[in-house]
Design a protein around this motif. Structure first.
Motif, mmCIF file in Angstrom:
data_model
loop_
_atom_site.group_PDB
_atom_site.id
_atom_site.type_symbol
_atom_site.label_atom_id
_atom_site.label_comp_id
_atom_site.label_asym_id
_atom_site.label_seq_id
_atom_site.Cartn_x
_atom_site.Cartn_y
_atom_site.Cartn_z
ATOM 1 N N GLU A 296 1.128 -1.173 0.022
ATOM 2 C CA GLU A 296 0.146 -0.151 -0.259
ATOM 3 C C GLU A 296 0.512 0.740 0.080
ATOM 4 O O GLU A 296 0.430 2.315 0.219
ATOM 5 C CB GLU A 296 -0.929 -0.151 0.893
ATOM 6 N N ARG A 312 -6.468 3.097 7.423
ATOM 7 C CA ARG A 312 -7.699 2.419 6.493
ATOM 8 C C ARG A 312 -6.137 1.387 5.813
ATOM 9 O O ARG A 312 -7.071 0.998 5.050
ATOM 10 C CB ARG A 312 -7.292 4.172 5.265
ATOM 11 N N LYS A 313 -4.836 2.468 5.354
ATOM 12 C CA LYS A 313 -3.948 0.886 4.724
ATOM 13 C C LYS A 313 -3.377 0.042 5.629
ATOM 14 O O LYS A 313 -3.652 -1.335 4.963
ATOM 15 C CB LYS A 313 -2.729 1.631 4.827
ATOM 16 N N THR A 314 -4.639 -0.945 7.547
ATOM 17 C CA THR A 314 -4.439 -1.731 7.041
ATOM 18 C C THR A 314 -5.350 -2.373 7.199
ATOM 19 O O THR A 314 -5.296 -3.537 7.159
ATOM 20 C CB THR A 314 -3.982 -1.554 8.523
ATOM 21 N N ARG A 315 -6.219 -1.857 7.308
ATOM 22 C CA ARG A 315 -8.159 -2.557 6.505
ATOM 23 C C ARG A 315 -7.435 -3.073 5.281
ATOM 24 O O ARG A 315 -7.587 -3.912 4.927
ATOM 25 C CB ARG A 315 -9.124 -2.066 6.554
ATOM 26 N N ARG A 316 -6.805 -1.957 4.573
ATOM 27 C CA ARG A 316 -6.695 -3.029 3.118
ATOM 28 C C ARG A 316 -6.169 -4.175 3.191
ATOM 29 O O ARG A 316 -5.691 -4.984 2.453
ATOM 30 C CB ARG A 316 -6.192 -1.147 2.433
ATOM 31 N N LEU A 317 -4.807 -3.615 3.358
ATOM 32 C CA LEU A 317 -3.683 -4.882 3.803
ATOM 33 C C LEU A 317 -4.545 -5.953 4.652
ATOM 34 O O LEU A 317 -3.957 -7.372 4.055
ATOM 35 C CB LEU A 317 -2.508 -4.690 4.242
ATOM 36 N N GLU A 318 -5.304 -5.840 5.370
ATOM 37 C CA GLU A 318 -6.065 -7.432 6.016
ATOM 38 C C GLU A 318 -6.814 -7.788 4.573
ATOM 39 O O GLU A 318 -6.703 -9.423 4.895
ATOM 40 C CB GLU A 318 -6.343 -6.309 6.983
ATOM 41 N N HIS A 319 -7.962 -7.013 4.495
ATOM 42 C CA HIS A 319 -8.590 -7.346 3.520
ATOM 43 C C HIS A 319 -7.654 -8.283 1.804
ATOM 44 O O HIS A 319 -8.522 -9.314 1.857
ATOM 45 C CB HIS A 319 -9.256 -6.465 2.449
ATOM 46 N N LYS A 320 -6.785 -7.023 2.025
ATOM 47 C CA LYS A 320 -5.575 -7.943 0.354
ATOM 48 C C LYS A 320 -5.784 -9.823 1.026
ATOM 49 O O LYS A 320 -5.397 -10.267 0.265
ATOM 50 C CB LYS A 320 -4.434 -7.139 0.254
#
Length: 398
Positions: A296, A312-320
């Motif tokens: 990210e 926000r970036k942590t959530r996106r990494l978690e989802h990915k």
């Protein structure tokens, strides 16, 4: 400036391994190293092993900057694909850069064998998967280029990637030559060993000015003390640019998380994983079965903006990572770090200019540790009058 935000995994789990005093009295040395992170630690180890009297200074606590934020995937692959690097710098130098990073992994393996513990070093393969069908075709060319260069690499089609790793991708390259390590523990053990050989390590002491003097430099510090040295090596990441007077890299933020433990092999082979998209997602495991996920990346504007983006970036990494591996994960740690990115993906290693005793060891990009291993070897040889013929690949004026 703060180089990281959030709660980094390595210093939290390792605790306070060693402490170092600030500089309170004048010092003299053969070599002054500015920066006591993993790069400075590797330099101190190599310099003292060669019998050179060495002093290290760091404006923060030792290994508390970018080293603490590193995810420490040890790969010979650099951020610029070999097929793209060859037209930039020529086939011989491009292939050599890849081989130097490959050799650095073996060097880290050898280093940890003589330390108090293995610093979490594990030899591991590296899966480089295509993020699109177009990238899958590029990987076919990349496979041919690496094979021609004598690198060990396997080309996998979509069915093989799914069967072997449980990942949906139109293609991938698998390299058996990779590793992972705990960068904080490695840096602290190397600094401690350098101390035992006579090095003096001082932290919370910033070098504010370098004055050329006869036979070297006089470094003035924020504590009204000085270090007189015949040679100076700047190993302070992108902050080194104040000693150079120009910018060498574009500043980026990268974000990372560590999950709660998932077991010894969260995915088949538990290899290093990264993708062809830029910026890319990357992942590895830890000794206790956690997953470290990073990516990210975005442009750096300010530490405050980077910190605002962390959730926000942590959530996106978690989802990915959940989508990629088909897992449910729980985030235990997350952080962000600022790093420098070069146009060709290569480090900057060498003198400020020809004949200068001011040297730089700047391992920018995703290969910071492997570049720093080679910088320690090359710059020690340079000081001893044994210049490395491959150091020109990383010259500052390219």
């Amino acid at each position: 400036m703060d180089l990281r935000a959030g709660r980094a995994y390595w210093p939290t789990t390792n605790g306070l391994m060693h402490t170092y005093p600030p500089l309170t009295a004048p010092e003299r040395a053969d070599v002054l190293v500015i920066g006591a992170g993993i790069t400075g630690a590797l330099l101190a180890d190599a310099l003292t092993d060669a019998g050179l009297d060495t002093v290290l200074l760091d404006r923060r606590d030792a290994a508390a900057g970018s080293t603490s934020a590193s995810t420490a995937l040890l790969q010979y692959e650099i951020d610029t694909n070999l097929v793209d690097l060859i037209p930039m710098i020529g086939q011989r130098d491009a292939e050599c850069a890849y081989h130097l990073c490959r050799g650095a992994i073996d060097r880290v393996r050898d280093l940890v064998q003589d330390l108090p513990d293995d610093c979490g070093f594990r030899a591991n393969g590296s899966l480089y998967y295509a993020s699109s069908r177009k990238d899958a075709r590029m990987l076919e060319r990349e496979h041919a280029a690496r094979t021609a260069a004598g690198l060990s690499v396997e080309h996998l089609d979509a069915a093989a990637v799914q069967a072997r790793f449980g990942i949906e991708a139109p293609g991938a390259l698998f390299s058996p030559d990779g590793a992972e390590v705990d960068p904080y523990r490695l840096a602290q053990h190397l600094l401690h060993r350098a101390q035992a050989r006579g090095a003096r390590v001082y932290d919370r002491t910033e070098v504010t000015r370098l004055d050329p003097v006869r036979g070297g430099f006089s470094a003035h510090t924020s504590r009204d003390t000085t270090v007189r040295a015949k040679w100076v090596i700047v190993a302070a990441g992108y902050e080194a640019e104040k000693f150079l007077g120009r910018r060498l890299a574009q500043l980026k933020n990268s974000y990372a998380l560590v999950t709660e433990p998932l077991g010894p092999r969260p995915w088949p082979e538990a290899c290093l994983i990264w993708e062809t998209a830029r910026p890319y997602l990357y992942a590895r495991t830890t000794e206790d079965g956690r997953i470290i996920v990073g990516g990210e990346d975005d442009d750096h504007h300010s530490p405050e903006r980077r910190e605002r983006m962390l959730t926000r970036k942590t959530r996106r990494l978690e989802h990915k990572i959940e989508q990629l591996l088909g897992l449910d994960v729980e985030v235990a740690y997350s952080w962000a770090g600022t790093f420098g990115e070069t146009k060709d993906g290569l480090a900057f290693i060498g003198p400020q200019e020809k004949g200068s005793r001011l040297l730089f060891a700047l391992g920018y990009g995703g290969n910071g540790i492997t570049y720093s291993v080679q910088a320690a070897r090359m710059l020690t040889g340079h000081i001893l009058g044994r210049p490395d013929p491959d150091m020109h690949i990383f010259r500052l004026d390219r």
